[in-house]
Design an enzyme around this catalytic site. Structure first.
Site, PDB file in Angstrom:
ATOM      1  N   TYR A 153       1.078  -0.973   0.002  1.00  0.00           N
ATOM      2  CA  TYR A 153       0.118  -0.070  -0.251  1.00  0.00           C
ATOM      3  C   TYR A 153       1.271   0.905  -0.129  1.00  0.00           C
ATOM      4  CZ  TYR A 153      -4.890  -1.555   1.341  1.00  0.00           C
ATOM      5  OH  TYR A 153      -6.402  -2.618   0.668  1.00  0.00           O
ATOM      6  N   GLU A 154       0.294   2.588  -0.537  1.00  0.00           N
ATOM      7  CA  GLU A 154       0.397   4.280  -1.001  1.00  0.00           C
ATOM      8  C   GLU A 154       2.413   3.918  -1.039  1.00  0.00           C
ATOM      9  OE1 GLU A 154      -1.037   6.303  -0.830  1.00  0.00           O
ATOM     10  OE2 GLU A 154      -2.652   5.501  -0.067  1.00  0.00           O
ATOM     11  N   GLY A 155       2.868   3.237  -2.304  1.00  0.00           N
ATOM     12  CA  GLY A 155       4.181   3.051  -2.154  1.00  0.00           C
ATOM     13  C   GLY A 155       4.492   1.753  -1.063  1.00  0.00           C
ATOM     14  N   GLN A 198       9.473   3.581  -0.740  1.00  0.00           N
ATOM     15  CA  GLN A 198       9.967   4.157   0.123  1.00  0.00           C
ATOM     16  C   GLN A 198      11.345   4.294   1.424  1.00  0.00           C
ATOM     17  OE1 GLN A 198       7.912   4.990   2.019  1.00  0.00           O
ATOM     18  NE2 GLN A 198       5.668   4.513   1.355  1.00  0.00           N
TER      19      GLN A 198
END
Length: 604
Positions: free
Chosen positions: A443-445, A450
């Protein structure tokens, strides 16, 4: 008995005592709130979660969302979540009063969402995505778009989504090809496809407001040419009604976990009648989206921490009830005349439970700290303080998203192991937590993205100023811990690892200074694990120091055993997790490069 999927005492201890919510409440924005009213809010969220979320957790996995006849069908509790989410302020909580919100601190919103995520991680995303898309409209869109869409979203009548990913682009947003063609009537014609759209369609919202990244014809290449549009599933017809807006639900992805949380494939403009309205200025779409990304990444870390917490409590309960084997006698043999012992008495089971406890509670502490930085950067008046909290937040955000996700999955795996063969069976819930949490490192990168962000951007931003701020925070905790004989050895260990971190960072940034950026970033993911483990050791030392101080002063809110358990968990983390950074440092400072593409093909 109330469902046991979190430890409410630990949540409140971290929120009020450890991370000092009342410091945040001193800011002008939060003047209307106090501890008593916020306690009532959190208790109402817990009661709601006990009643409407937790009992349906297993059922939503067994009866997953599905696509039929051009629509997505989801469990009926999604309707309860949207309606009650609107009524209770779970969508609007952090927004300004003027926008229909409650002006809650992010810390409190994070705590409330943590409770919901732990109870049933398939449901909070429906209101969370609606919150995120409404936030984009509030911050960046014109008044007409705000008044048209936001009130219905905050009430839970309309859902909201963020549409970034495309079939050919994945995480590479510079390759977005969804097209926006200007018209003379103030809107754009939108055409393209978006995939992996969480909460993208279901029968319990009257409309969906999609926030879509698209490229206006003639826009610059890459991310600089991407704009943001409001694209409703149904558009207002000018007379108070709604008309279809040529948004098609192509499919719903069938997934390993989070099966009750629909993930859709959307098509825009199949009949050339999909209308979108520009949010803010042209070509600024990615900038707007990323200004909201800190909140989204805190949410991912929070969700993973919550699943790891619920899994810990499920495996702990099993270990307290399951008899198997016998304790060894002083002669190193089993006494067969004695009855079976509970498995919680076996050292290896205790080791796995303590690993779960330290990862889940440490992750909760991390997401609450990030939420505090988020609150303070938005509300403090002093420019120096604002800079400090902004840089601290930027630096830890990649770790906030990644550590609970990656290590949370490891923790849940250990929880499944506690149950042995039963852990692999659908009769017990651990296998579902194991499947559900696996999406969080994506999720989300992803973890890789990250890690690139942490090493390649955040660590060196403003000549390392954020790292200086974080180091100062760690040093303060080391100094505080050194006041207690019991904790002094642990403070010393963390100080040694800080010096090791400096050595590793100096080695890696040397490649960047020489312009060899591929080599600089090649081991970004091991570096993420390295720095995250040191950061978590700091948080555990802070927890241990606060608990020790409480015991010494006698100003206890909870039992003595509660504080002693925190100190014990800190010691466990320092013994079993912190030493791993030595091996990671050896990897990171090894001159040999084995993962960069060379002349010879190594995969056959």
């Amino acid at each position: 008995m109330a469902a046991q999927y979190i430890d409410f005492e630990t949540l409140k201890y971290f929120l009020y005592d450890l991370h000092g919510l009342e410091d945040v409440l001193e800011q002008e924005r939060f003047v209307d709130h106090d501890k008593e009213s916020l306690d009532l809010f959190l208790e109402s969220v817990k009661e709601f979660s006990d009643r409407e979320l937790f009992p349906y957790f297993k059922e939503m996995d067994e009866k997953p969302a599905y696509h039929k006849d051009g629509a997505v069908h989801v469990h009926e509790q999604v309707g309860v979540m949207m309606k009650k989410g609107g009524e209770m302020g779970l969508i609007s909580g952090t927004f300004d009063y003027d926008d229909g919100g409650l002006q809650l601190p992010m810390m409190v919103y994070t705590a409330s969402a943590f409770i919901q995520d732990a109870a049933n991680n398939h449901l909070p995303g429906y209101v969370g995505l609606t919150l995120g898309s409404a936030e984009l409209i509030i911050h960046f869109a014109n008044e007409e778009l705000k008044s048209t869409y936001v009130p219905k979203m905050l009430s839970g009548d309309w859902g909201g989504t963020m549409c970034l990913t495309e079939p050919q682009a994945g995480s590479s947003l510079s390759d977005v090809v969804t097209k926006a063609t200007p018209t003379d009537e103030g809107y754009y014609k939108i055409s393209g496809q978006k995939i992996f759209i969480s909460g993208g369609d279901h029968q319990y919202a009257d409309n969906f407001v999609h926030l879509v990244l698209a490229r206006i014809e003639g826009a610059p290449a890459g991310t600089k040419g991407i704009s943001l549009f409001v694209v409703p599933k149904k558009r207002p017809d000018g007379s108070g009604g709604l008309t279809p807006n040529d948004v098609t639900t192509v499919a719903d992805f069938q997934k390993l976990g989070q099966r009750g949380y629909c993930t859709t494939h959307l098509g825009f403009g199949d009949t050339d009648d999909c209308r979108g309205w520009l949010v803010g200025e042209a070509h600024q779409g990615l900038k707007y989206m990323f200004l909201m990304m800190n909140g989204a990444r805190i949410a991912v870390g929070r969700g993973a921490a919550a699943i790891a917490t619920a899994a810990y409590h499920a495996s702990l309960q099993y270990a307290k009830e399951r008899p198997q084997g016998r304790k060894l006698t002083s002669a190193g043999k089993k006494d067969l005349d004695q009855g079976q012992t509970l498995i919680i008495n076996h050292p290896d089971v205790r080791r796995m439970l303590l690993l779960q406890k330290t990862i889940s509670e440490g992750s909760l502490s991390l997401v609450l700290l990030a939420s505090k930085y988020y609150d303070l950067k938005e509300t403090v008046k002093d420019p120096k303080e604002k800079e400090k909290y902004s840089l601290l937040l930027e630096l830890i955000i990649p770790m906030v998203k990644t550590y609970p996700s990656d290590m949370g999955a490891h923790a849940v795996s250990n929880g499944l192991q506690v149950l042995g063969g039963y852990g692999f069976c659908t009769d017990f819930i651990l296998q579902q937590y194991y499947r559900d949490i696996r999406i969080f490192p994506i999720y989300e990168g992803t973890t890789g993205i990250q890690s690139l962000d942490l090493l390649g951007r955040k660590l060196i931003m403003e000549n390392g100023k954020a790292l200086e701020y974080l180091t100062a925070e760690v040093m303060q905790t080391i100094q505080n811990a050194s006041n207690y004989d019991e904790l002094r050895p642990y403070a010393g260990k963390l100080g040694e690892k800080l010096q090791l971190a400096q050595k590793v960072i100096t080695f890696l940034t040397g490649f960047a200074q020489k312009g060899d950026f591929e080599r600089f970033l090649a081991d970004a993911t091991p570096f993420m694990e390295f720095l995250s483990t040191i950061t978590m050791s700091w948080l555990w030392l802070d927890i241990g120091t606060h608990a020790k101080k409480t015991l010494v002063t006698g100003q206890k809110t909870y039992s003595e055993d509660f504080y002693e358990s925190k100190i014990h968990a800190m010691k466990f983390y320092f013994k079993y997790e912190l030493p791993k950074v030595n091996g990671l440092a050896e990897i990171l400072t090894d001159e040999e490069s084995l993962t960069i593409t060379g002349e010879k093909e190594i995969f056959h």
